[in-house]
Design a protein around this motif. Structure first.
Motif, mmCIF file in Angstrom:
data_model
loop_
_atom_site.group_PDB
_atom_site.id
_atom_site.type_symbol
_atom_site.label_atom_id
_atom_site.label_comp_id
_atom_site.label_asym_id
_atom_site.label_seq_id
_atom_site.Cartn_x
_atom_site.Cartn_y
_atom_site.Cartn_z
ATOM 1 N N LEU A 63 0.870 -1.185 0.000
ATOM 2 C CA LEU A 63 0.000 0.000 0.000
ATOM 3 C C LEU A 63 0.896 1.221 0.000
ATOM 4 O O LEU A 63 1.935 1.229 0.658
ATOM 5 N N ASN A 64 0.525 2.259 -0.776
ATOM 6 C CA ASN A 64 1.139 3.567 -0.516
ATOM 7 C C ASN A 64 0.052 4.622 -0.340
ATOM 8 O O ASN A 64 -0.783 4.456 0.565
ATOM 9 N N ASP A 65 0.018 5.674 -1.110
ATOM 10 C CA ASP A 65 -0.806 6.845 -0.777
ATOM 11 C C ASP A 65 -2.294 6.546 -0.549
ATOM 12 O O ASP A 65 -2.888 5.771 -1.300
ATOM 13 N N PRO A 66 -2.934 7.262 0.409
ATOM 14 C CA PRO A 66 -4.394 7.299 0.435
ATOM 15 C C PRO A 66 -4.900 8.053 -0.798
ATOM 16 O O PRO A 66 -4.265 9.009 -1.242
ATOM 17 N N PHE B 83 -6.743 3.549 -1.951
ATOM 18 C CA PHE B 83 -5.309 3.654 -1.682
ATOM 19 C C PHE B 83 -4.512 3.018 -2.812
ATOM 20 O O PHE B 83 -5.011 2.124 -3.505
ATOM 21 N N GLN B 84 -3.312 3.504 -3.007
ATOM 22 C CA GLN B 84 -2.399 2.907 -3.971
ATOM 23 C C GLN B 84 -2.104 1.484 -3.507
ATOM 24 O O GLN B 84 -1.634 1.276 -2.373
ATOM 25 N N TYR B 85 -2.386 0.530 -4.376
ATOM 26 C CA TYR B 85 -2.370 -0.869 -3.953
ATOM 27 C C TYR B 85 -1.676 -1.742 -4.994
ATOM 28 O O TYR B 85 -2.125 -1.825 -6.136
ATOM 29 N N ALA C 78 -2.483 2.885 -12.011
ATOM 30 C CA ALA C 78 -3.522 3.882 -11.709
ATOM 31 C C ALA C 78 -3.005 4.666 -10.508
ATOM 32 O O ALA C 78 -3.133 4.229 -9.366
ATOM 33 N N TYR C 79 -2.391 5.817 -10.797
ATOM 34 C CA TYR C 79 -1.703 6.585 -9.767
ATOM 35 C C TYR C 79 -2.693 7.437 -8.951
ATOM 36 O O TYR C 79 -3.885 7.463 -9.226
ATOM 37 N N SER C 80 -2.140 8.201 -8.000
ATOM 38 C CA SER C 80 -2.945 8.861 -6.979
ATOM 39 C C SER C 80 -3.880 9.944 -7.497
ATOM 40 O O SER C 80 -3.676 10.495 -8.590
ATOM 41 N N GLY C 81 -4.864 10.295 -6.663
ATOM 42 C CA GLY C 81 -5.799 11.359 -6.980
ATOM 43 C C GLY C 81 -6.846 11.482 -5.891
ATOM 44 O O GLY C 81 -6.759 10.813 -4.853
ATOM 45 N N PHE D 37 3.650 14.740 -13.804
ATOM 46 C CA PHE D 37 2.432 15.539 -13.866
ATOM 47 C C PHE D 37 1.339 14.613 -13.328
ATOM 48 O O PHE D 37 0.830 13.764 -14.055
ATOM 49 N N ARG D 38 1.078 14.707 -12.013
ATOM 50 C CA ARG D 38 0.199 13.675 -11.430
ATOM 51 C C ARG D 38 -0.469 14.136 -10.135
ATOM 52 O O ARG D 38 -0.181 15.177 -9.614
ATOM 53 N N ASP D 39 -1.353 13.267 -9.638
ATOM 54 C CA ASP D 39 -2.012 13.386 -8.332
ATOM 55 C C ASP D 39 -3.038 14.522 -8.302
ATOM 56 O O ASP D 39 -2.964 15.440 -7.477
ATOM 57 N N PRO D 40 -4.055 14.485 -9.192
ATOM 58 C CA PRO D 40 -5.061 15.550 -9.231
ATOM 59 C C PRO D 40 -5.917 15.591 -7.970
ATOM 60 O O PRO D 40 -6.322 14.555 -7.452
ATOM 61 N N TRP E 101 6.732 18.333 -7.145
ATOM 62 C CA TRP E 101 5.829 18.395 -5.982
ATOM 63 C C TRP E 101 4.746 17.331 -6.160
ATOM 64 O O TRP E 101 3.937 17.410 -7.088
ATOM 65 N N GLU E 102 4.735 16.372 -5.253
ATOM 66 C CA GLU E 102 3.734 15.307 -5.332
ATOM 67 C C GLU E 102 2.548 15.622 -4.418
ATOM 68 O O GLU E 102 2.671 16.343 -3.425
ATOM 69 N N CYS E 103 1.407 15.047 -4.773
ATOM 70 C CA CYS E 103 0.217 15.013 -3.910
ATOM 71 C C CYS E 103 -0.197 16.355 -3.307
ATOM 72 O O CYS E 103 -0.298 16.484 -2.079
ATOM 73 N N PRO E 104 -0.467 17.384 -4.145
ATOM 74 C CA PRO E 104 -0.955 18.641 -3.577
ATOM 75 C C PRO E 104 -2.377 18.483 -3.037
ATOM 76 O O PRO E 104 -3.171 17.722 -3.586
ATOM 77 N N PHE F 3 6.088 9.042 7.067
ATOM 78 C CA PHE F 3 4.842 9.786 6.835
ATOM 79 C C PHE F 3 4.934 10.453 5.470
ATOM 80 O O PHE F 3 5.918 11.125 5.177
ATOM 81 N N TYR F 4 3.888 10.297 4.621
ATOM 82 C CA TYR F 4 3.954 10.889 3.283
ATOM 83 C C TYR F 4 2.563 10.922 2.645
ATOM 84 O O TYR F 4 1.646 10.195 3.056
ATOM 85 N N ALA F 5 2.414 11.796 1.645
ATOM 86 C CA ALA F 5 1.279 11.798 0.708
ATOM 87 C C ALA F 5 -0.107 11.807 1.353
ATOM 88 O O ALA F 5 -0.982 11.060 0.936
ATOM 89 N N GLY G 215 -2.664 9.805 6.280
ATOM 90 C CA GLY G 215 -1.371 9.847 5.589
ATOM 91 C C GLY G 215 -0.859 8.437 5.395
ATOM 92 O O GLY G 215 -1.370 7.479 5.988
ATOM 93 N N TRP G 216 0.132 8.311 4.565
ATOM 94 C CA TRP G 216 0.792 7.020 4.350
ATOM 95 C C TRP G 216 1.930 6.905 5.363
ATOM 96 O O TRP G 216 2.824 7.766 5.378
ATOM 97 N N LEU G 217 1.902 5.871 6.212
ATOM 98 C CA LEU G 217 3.014 5.662 7.149
ATOM 99 C C LEU G 217 4.097 4.850 6.440
ATOM 100 O O LEU G 217 4.380 3.697 6.795
HETATM 101 C C1 FRU Z 1 3.551 9.407 -3.965
HETATM 102 C C2 FRU Z 1 3.439 8.873 -5.369
HETATM 103 C C3 FRU Z 1 2.513 9.720 -6.214
HETATM 104 C C4 FRU Z 1 2.061 8.752 -7.279
HETATM 105 C C5 FRU Z 1 1.975 7.460 -6.511
HETATM 106 C C6 FRU Z 1 2.352 6.226 -7.309
HETATM 107 O O1 FRU Z 1 3.932 8.422 -3.056
HETATM 108 O O2 FRU Z 1 4.711 8.773 -5.969
HETATM 109 O O3 FRU Z 1 3.100 10.890 -6.741
HETATM 110 O O4 FRU Z 1 0.844 9.113 -7.849
HETATM 111 O O5 FRU Z 1 2.836 7.586 -5.399
HETATM 112 O O6 FRU Z 1 2.111 5.066 -6.571
#
Ligand code: FRU
Length: 507
Positions: free
Chosen positions: A34-37, A51-53, A94-97, A156-159, A216-219, A283-285, A303-305
């Motif tokens: 798992l990564n970002d919520p 979540f990123q899975y 399928a990246y974050s958003g 260019f990501r994470d809308p 800059w990720e995940c605004p 802690f991230y994203a 947040g992602w631990l």
């Molecule tokens: C942040 C990130 C995002 C991206 C996702 C990919 O941890 O790198 O920028 O959308 O993870 O899993």
């Protein structure tokens, strides 16, 4: 992992949750990584967290949007993945958003990531909609934004979509051609046709963020109430990759922090310092839940631990899963800082039915170590204490099991966290500044292998993975000089993580 007839991953049996390190009340993957919520949204009183899975990690790195829901933010129910990376525009992930609620539906915006055969990255902003949070449909017009504008790279990501009085804005994490990071803002009247508005301006920052990391990720742009004045602030959370350590700050591979200011639809004005959201090792994203009426009065954040490239943890090697999300945190602003409080009512010892007063309450701990007997062998709990440290030169809070331990050492105005004697000593030990309160409120959230320390009534949070060894588990307080424990209470959580075979992912 089981593959269903149409090729999407079915939910696995609970192999991971048989692991003694698997959390009881934090959201973790059924298996894999798992990564970002993502797409956090409240619907009919139920919290949905995507979540990123990576279900087949580490064999395969392809990411889906996993999906879980909860009514109380403590018991999470796992569903089948909501978005599968099986279209031409998201075939490498399928990246974050984020999510918005629109016309009775939930619209999920995400980034389709493509790596071509030649190894070139392409990034597409895409939409999935759902009326019932059970079936998810990829939009026939995907991708809605078919790549970055001139002057910007494919990073260019994470809308994240927010409502404004004159329409909608989409914030997207970006990288300029000169390899510096920024946020790009698009506008729309109908949530489908997006036109570039430009870079999110920070006109009162004296140019400090012109070259602040390479991407800059995940605004996340949030409206957050000031708990002293009642007025609202606009807060931009983002994760600038490539900002190195400054003093005791920015010690993780990539930092995650925020700017507080006033948003006018184009720019965030009157901004102060970039402050790290969490001072811990992991802690991230993070992102906050969206709801029917846009955003709740006091947003709740997950947040992602975890951190990029730090997957080599005991849970992965031994039980096939890695990383989890933080405890949900309710946000407010106090004296120009973001304040984070433990959100689930059931984790508040002052309200919860299962709360216990600890024997230590009212005691003075002098030059010795005192065990919190009620927490012996409890591996999932929240401890809430007020410590008068006026007469102590230093004091410690210790989690111990067998020969392993995590030690939080407090001196007035400083905290050192030492996890050298754990099964995951990554980062070893770290010292940070603290508010110099004579009476310090300390809330310890501990859940098997995850620990989050809230200090100074939400002023500072320190999160970390705390892989201890098997053996008798104890929590202890010790002081040099003396501390008075004004109040100490705990809630012990008895686990309940349900898994269900849900519907299939959007195709
Ligand atoms: C942040 C990130 C995002 C991206 C996702 C990919 O941890 O790198 O920028 O959308 O993870 O899993």
């Amino acid at each position: 992992m089981t593959i269903t007839a149409d090729g999407s991953p079915a939910l696995p049996r609970q192999a991971a949750s048989a692991d003694p390190d698997y959390p009881s009340f934090h959201l973790a993957p059924p298996q894999g990584r798992l990564n970002d919520p993502n797409g956090l949204v409240v619907r009919d009183g139920v919290y949905h967290a995507f979540f990123q899975y990576g279900p087949s990690f580490p064999r395969e790195r392809l990411v889906y949007w996993g999906h879980a829901s909860s009514a109380d933010l403590i018991n999470w129910r796992q569903h089948a993945p909501a978005i599968a990376p099986d279209s031409w525009y998201d075939r490498s992930g399928a990246y974050s958003g984020g999510a918005v609620v629109h016309d009775g539906e939930v619209w999920l915006y995400y980034t389709g990531n493509v790596k071509t055969e030649a190894g070139v990255r392409e990034s597409y902003q895409c939409l999935v909609s759902t009326a019932d949070l059970e079936t998810f449909s990829k939009d026939p017009d995907n991708p809605l934004i078919a790549g970055p504008p001139p002057g910007y790279t494919a990073h260019f990501r994470d809308p994240q979509v927010v409502a404004e009085a004159d329409g909608w804005r989409m914030c997207i994490g970006a990288q300029r051609d000169d390899l510096s990071g920024c946020v790009l803002v698009y506008r729309s009247d109908d949530l489908r046709t997006w036109t570039l508005d430009g870079e999110l301006g920070l006109p009162d920052s004296g140019g400090r963020f012109e070259r602040f990391g390479y991407m800059w990720e995940c605004p996340n742009l949030l409206r957050i109430p000031d708990e002293v004045t009642g007025e609202y602030w606009d807060v931009l959370i983002f994760c600038p990759q490539g900002v190195g350590p400054i003093g005791d700050q920015f010690q993780n591979i990539f930092p995650c922090g925020y700017l507080i200011g006033r948003w006018d639809g184009h720019a965030l004005r009157q901004t102060g310092e970039f402050i790290e959201l969490d001072r811990g090792f992991e802690f991230y994203a993070p992102q906050a839940f969206a709801s029917e009426d846009g955003q709740a009065k006091e947003p709740v954040l997950l947040g992602w631990l975890g951190n990029a490239s730090e997957d080599d943890q005991p849970s992965l090697t031994d039980h096939g899963w890695v990383h989890l999300l933080s405890v949900p945190r309710r946000l407010s602003v106090r004296n120009g800082r973001l304040i984070q409080r433990i959100a689930p009512a059931g984790l508040d010892p002052r309200g919860a039915r299962s709360a216990q007063k600890l024997a230590i309450e009212g005691a003075v701990v002098c030059d010795e170590s005192v065990g919190l007997a009620e927490l012996r062998d409890q591996r999932s709990f929240v401890l809430d204490a007020e410590i008068d440290q006026a007469a102590a030169s230093s004091w410690e809070l210790r989690l111990q099991s067998g020969a392993s331990k995590v030690v939080f050492s407090f001196e007035r105005g400083r905290l050192t966290v030492d996890r050298r004697a754990t099964r995951y000593p990554h980062g070893q030990l770290r010292t940070i500044d603290l508010p110099d309160d004579e009476v310090l409120r300390v809330q310890l959230v501990h859940d098997r292998s995850a620990t989050e320390l809230f200090i100074g009534d939400g002023h500072t949070v320190f999160s970390l993975r705390s892989y201890l060894e098997p053996g008798e588990f104890t929590v202890a307080l010790a002081a040099r000089g003396s501390i008075a424990v004004h109040r100490a209470e705990a809630v012990v959580v008895n686990e309940a993580i349900a898994t269900t075979d849900g519907p299939r992912a959007a195709r």
